[in-house]
Design a protein around this motif. Sequence first.
Motif, PDB file in Angstrom:
ATOM      1  N   ALA A  22       0.827  -1.205   0.000  1.00 58.74           N
ATOM      2  CA  ALA A  22       0.000   0.000   0.000  1.00 58.74           C
ATOM      3  C   ALA A  22       0.865   1.260   0.000  1.00 58.74           C
ATOM      4  O   ALA A  22       0.540   2.246  -0.675  1.00 58.74           O
ATOM      5  CB  ALA A  22      -0.936   0.002   1.199  1.00 58.74           C
ATOM      6  N   TYR A  23       1.953   1.223   0.735  1.00 56.90           N
ATOM      7  CA  TYR A  23       2.821   2.400   0.789  1.00 56.90           C
ATOM      8  C   TYR A  23       3.529   2.620  -0.549  1.00 56.90           C
ATOM      9  O   TYR A  23       3.701   3.757  -0.984  1.00 56.90           O
ATOM     10  CB  TYR A  23       3.816   2.276   1.947  1.00 56.90           C
ATOM     11  CG  TYR A  23       3.123   2.361   3.289  1.00 56.90           C
ATOM     12  CD1 TYR A  23       2.671   3.582   3.781  1.00 56.90           C
ATOM     13  CD2 TYR A  23       2.904   1.224   4.062  1.00 56.90           C
ATOM     14  CE1 TYR A  23       2.023   3.677   4.999  1.00 56.90           C
ATOM     15  CE2 TYR A  23       2.254   1.307   5.289  1.00 56.90           C
ATOM     16  CZ  TYR A  23       1.814   2.535   5.743  1.00 56.90           C
ATOM     17  OH  TYR A  23       1.169   2.620   6.954  1.00 56.90           O
ATOM     18  N   LEU A  24       3.924   1.537  -1.221  1.00 56.52           N
ATOM     19  CA  LEU A  24       4.542   1.680  -2.539  1.00 56.52           C
ATOM     20  C   LEU A  24       3.519   2.173  -3.566  1.00 56.52           C
ATOM     21  O   LEU A  24       3.863   2.955  -4.461  1.00 56.52           O
ATOM     22  CB  LEU A  24       5.184   0.368  -2.968  1.00 56.52           C
ATOM     23  CG  LEU A  24       6.389  -0.042  -2.121  1.00 56.52           C
ATOM     24  CD1 LEU A  24       6.874  -1.431  -2.515  1.00 56.52           C
ATOM     25  CD2 LEU A  24       7.512   0.971  -2.212  1.00 56.52           C
ATOM     26  N   HIS A  25       2.259   1.764  -3.427  1.00 56.06           N
ATOM     27  CA  HIS A  25       1.184   2.282  -4.269  1.00 56.06           C
ATOM     28  C   HIS A  25       1.072   3.797  -4.063  1.00 56.06           C
ATOM     29  O   HIS A  25       0.959   4.568  -5.032  1.00 56.06           O
ATOM     30  CB  HIS A  25      -0.117   1.573  -3.919  1.00 56.06           C
ATOM     31  CG  HIS A  25      -1.268   1.907  -4.806  1.00 56.06           C
ATOM     32  ND1 HIS A  25      -2.511   1.362  -4.625  1.00 56.06           N
ATOM     33  CD2 HIS A  25      -1.403   2.736  -5.874  1.00 56.06           C
ATOM     34  CE1 HIS A  25      -3.348   1.837  -5.532  1.00 56.06           C
ATOM     35  NE2 HIS A  25      -2.695   2.683  -6.296  1.00 56.06           N
ATOM     36  N   LEU A  26       1.131   4.231  -2.825  1.00 58.44           N
ATOM     37  CA  LEU A  26       1.088   5.659  -2.506  1.00 58.44           C
ATOM     38  C   LEU A  26       2.285   6.388  -3.116  1.00 58.44           C
ATOM     39  O   LEU A  26       2.137   7.482  -3.659  1.00 58.44           O
ATOM     40  CB  LEU A  26       1.042   5.861  -0.988  1.00 58.44           C
ATOM     41  CG  LEU A  26       1.024   7.307  -0.519  1.00 58.44           C
ATOM     42  CD1 LEU A  26      -0.203   8.047  -1.036  1.00 58.44           C
ATOM     43  CD2 LEU A  26       1.087   7.355   1.011  1.00 58.44           C
ATOM     44  N   VAL A  27       3.466   5.790  -3.036  1.00 60.05           N
ATOM     45  CA  VAL A  27       4.661   6.396  -3.644  1.00 60.05           C
ATOM     46  C   VAL A  27       4.417   6.655  -5.123  1.00 60.05           C
ATOM     47  O   VAL A  27       4.734   7.735  -5.643  1.00 60.05           O
ATOM     48  CB  VAL A  27       5.903   5.489  -3.447  1.00 60.05           C
ATOM     49  CG1 VAL A  27       7.051   5.908  -4.343  1.00 60.05           C
ATOM     50  CG2 VAL A  27       6.337   5.490  -1.987  1.00 60.05           C
ATOM     51  N   ARG A  28       3.840   5.673  -5.814  1.00 57.85           N
ATOM     52  CA  ARG A  28       3.574   5.832  -7.249  1.00 57.85           C
ATOM     53  C   ARG A  28       2.545   6.935  -7.518  1.00 57.85           C
ATOM     54  O   ARG A  28       2.702   7.724  -8.443  1.00 57.85           O
ATOM     55  CB  ARG A  28       3.134   4.501  -7.861  1.00 57.85           C
ATOM     56  CG  ARG A  28       4.273   3.480  -7.941  1.00 57.85           C
ATOM     57  CD  ARG A  28       3.889   2.232  -8.720  1.00 57.85           C
ATOM     58  NE  ARG A  28       2.875   1.431  -8.055  1.00 57.85           N
ATOM     59  CZ  ARG A  28       3.118   0.515  -7.123  1.00 57.85           C
ATOM     60  NH1 ARG A  28       4.364   0.263  -6.739  1.00 57.85           N
ATOM     61  NH2 ARG A  28       2.139  -0.174  -6.568  1.00 57.85           N
ATOM     62  N   LEU A  29       1.484   7.013  -6.703  1.00 58.26           N
ATOM     63  CA  LEU A  29       0.472   8.062  -6.872  1.00 58.26           C
ATOM     64  C   LEU A  29       1.087   9.448  -6.701  1.00 58.26           C
ATOM     65  O   LEU A  29       0.820  10.360  -7.485  1.00 58.26           O
ATOM     66  CB  LEU A  29      -0.662   7.899  -5.856  1.00 58.26           C
ATOM     67  CG  LEU A  29      -1.642   6.767  -6.017  1.00 58.26           C
ATOM     68  CD1 LEU A  29      -2.647   6.775  -4.874  1.00 58.26           C
ATOM     69  CD2 LEU A  29      -2.361   6.865  -7.342  1.00 58.26           C
ATOM     70  N   VAL A  30       1.866   9.599  -5.664  1.00 56.72           N
ATOM     71  CA  VAL A  30       2.486  10.886  -5.359  1.00 56.72           C
ATOM     72  C   VAL A  30       3.482  11.266  -6.450  1.00 56.72           C
ATOM     73  O   VAL A  30       3.504  12.406  -6.923  1.00 56.72           O
ATOM     74  CB  VAL A  30       3.143  10.835  -3.956  1.00 56.72           C
ATOM     75  CG1 VAL A  30       4.027  12.030  -3.707  1.00 56.72           C
ATOM     76  CG2 VAL A  30       2.072  10.720  -2.877  1.00 56.72           C
ATOM     77  N   ALA A  31       4.290  10.315  -6.882  1.00 54.97           N
ATOM     78  CA  ALA A  31       5.283  10.581  -7.921  1.00 54.97           C
ATOM     79  C   ALA A  31       4.623  10.954  -9.246  1.00 54.97           C
ATOM     80  O   ALA A  31       5.123  11.826  -9.972  1.00 54.97           O
ATOM     81  CB  ALA A  31       6.187   9.369  -8.107  1.00 54.97           C
ATOM     82  N   ALA A  32       3.499  10.333  -9.560  1.00 55.02           N
ATOM     83  CA  ALA A  32       2.798  10.629 -10.816  1.00 55.02           C
ATOM     84  C   ALA A  32       2.335  12.084 -10.868  1.00 55.02           C
ATOM     85  O   ALA A  32       2.186  12.655 -11.954  1.00 55.02           O
ATOM     86  CB  ALA A  32       1.600   9.692 -10.987  1.00 55.02           C
ATOM     87  N   LEU A  33       2.122  12.688  -9.708  1.00 56.28           N
ATOM     88  CA  LEU A  33       1.717  14.094  -9.641  1.00 56.28           C
ATOM     89  C   LEU A  33       2.908  15.025  -9.421  1.00 56.28           C
ATOM     90  O   LEU A  33       2.725  16.219  -9.206  1.00 56.28           O
ATOM     91  CB  LEU A  33       0.689  14.286  -8.520  1.00 56.28           C
ATOM     92  CG  LEU A  33      -0.660  13.627  -8.776  1.00 56.28           C
ATOM     93  CD1 LEU A  33      -1.472  13.542  -7.496  1.00 56.28           C
ATOM     94  CD2 LEU A  33      -1.410  14.393  -9.854  1.00 56.28           C
ATOM     95  N   ASP A  34       4.107  14.455  -9.469  1.00 52.10           N
ATOM     96  CA  ASP A  34       5.333  15.216  -9.248  1.00 52.10           C
ATOM     97  C   ASP A  34       5.334  15.907  -7.882  1.00 52.10           C
ATOM     98  O   ASP A  34       5.755  17.045  -7.738  1.00 52.10           O
ATOM     99  CB  ASP A  34       5.574  16.222 -10.376  1.00 52.10           C
ATOM    100  CG  ASP A  34       7.023  16.701 -10.423  1.00 52.10           C
ATOM    101  OD1 ASP A  34       7.926  15.904 -10.070  1.00 52.10           O
ATOM    102  OD2 ASP A  34       7.251  17.870 -10.794  1.00 52.10           O
ATOM    103  N   LEU A  35       4.822  15.179  -6.889  1.00 54.77           N
ATOM    104  CA  LEU A  35       4.870  15.633  -5.505  1.00 54.77           C
ATOM    105  C   LEU A  35       5.951  14.850  -4.772  1.00 54.77           C
ATOM    106  O   LEU A  35       6.359  13.778  -5.214  1.00 54.77           O
ATOM    107  CB  LEU A  35       3.526  15.393  -4.813  1.00 54.77           C
ATOM    108  CG  LEU A  35       2.362  16.286  -5.220  1.00 54.77           C
ATOM    109  CD1 LEU A  35       1.047  15.729  -4.671  1.00 54.77           C
ATOM    110  CD2 LEU A  35       2.576  17.703  -4.730  1.00 54.77           C
TER     111      LEU A  35
END
Length: 164
Positions: free
Chosen positions: A54-67
Amino acid sequence: LPLDTVSRDGRLQRVEELQGRLAALKRCGVEGVMVDVWWGIVERAGPGQHDWGAYLHLVRLVAALDLRLHAVLSFHACGANAADDYHVPLPQWVVDAVARDPAGLLFADRAGSKSDEYLSLWADHAPMPMLLAPSTAHPPPSPVKGWGGEGGGDASALMERESE
């Protein structure tokens, strides 16, 4: 991010809503967000059995928004404060070890008051058989093993990008 961003059973919650809120934050000029990475969630199945999904999924979501993502590794229980509406206990295998040796494993303040939210700073040297290495040449497993996934994975790639 909210304390319950990742559920106690290791699932990223309300993903579509989270994506929308992260996008809104980005539009407002926010550069990053912070999330607690709960030990009681990541290593809930047993010592050395890490579930970072779940945390790696969050990493991908955040990175996709350049956050940016500030991940705080939280090695304590969650939910004992008056306003807390979410509870994450220590991993059950740790709770079981504490039950066998509460005097040696729980944190105590200067006055001797114990807290069942935190392990003692000296608990690393306490006898917890499930953490003992098969030989003294090999240390016990790291509680953060696997954060980067196989061969480094998403989280370590993101951290490398942020450290440049």
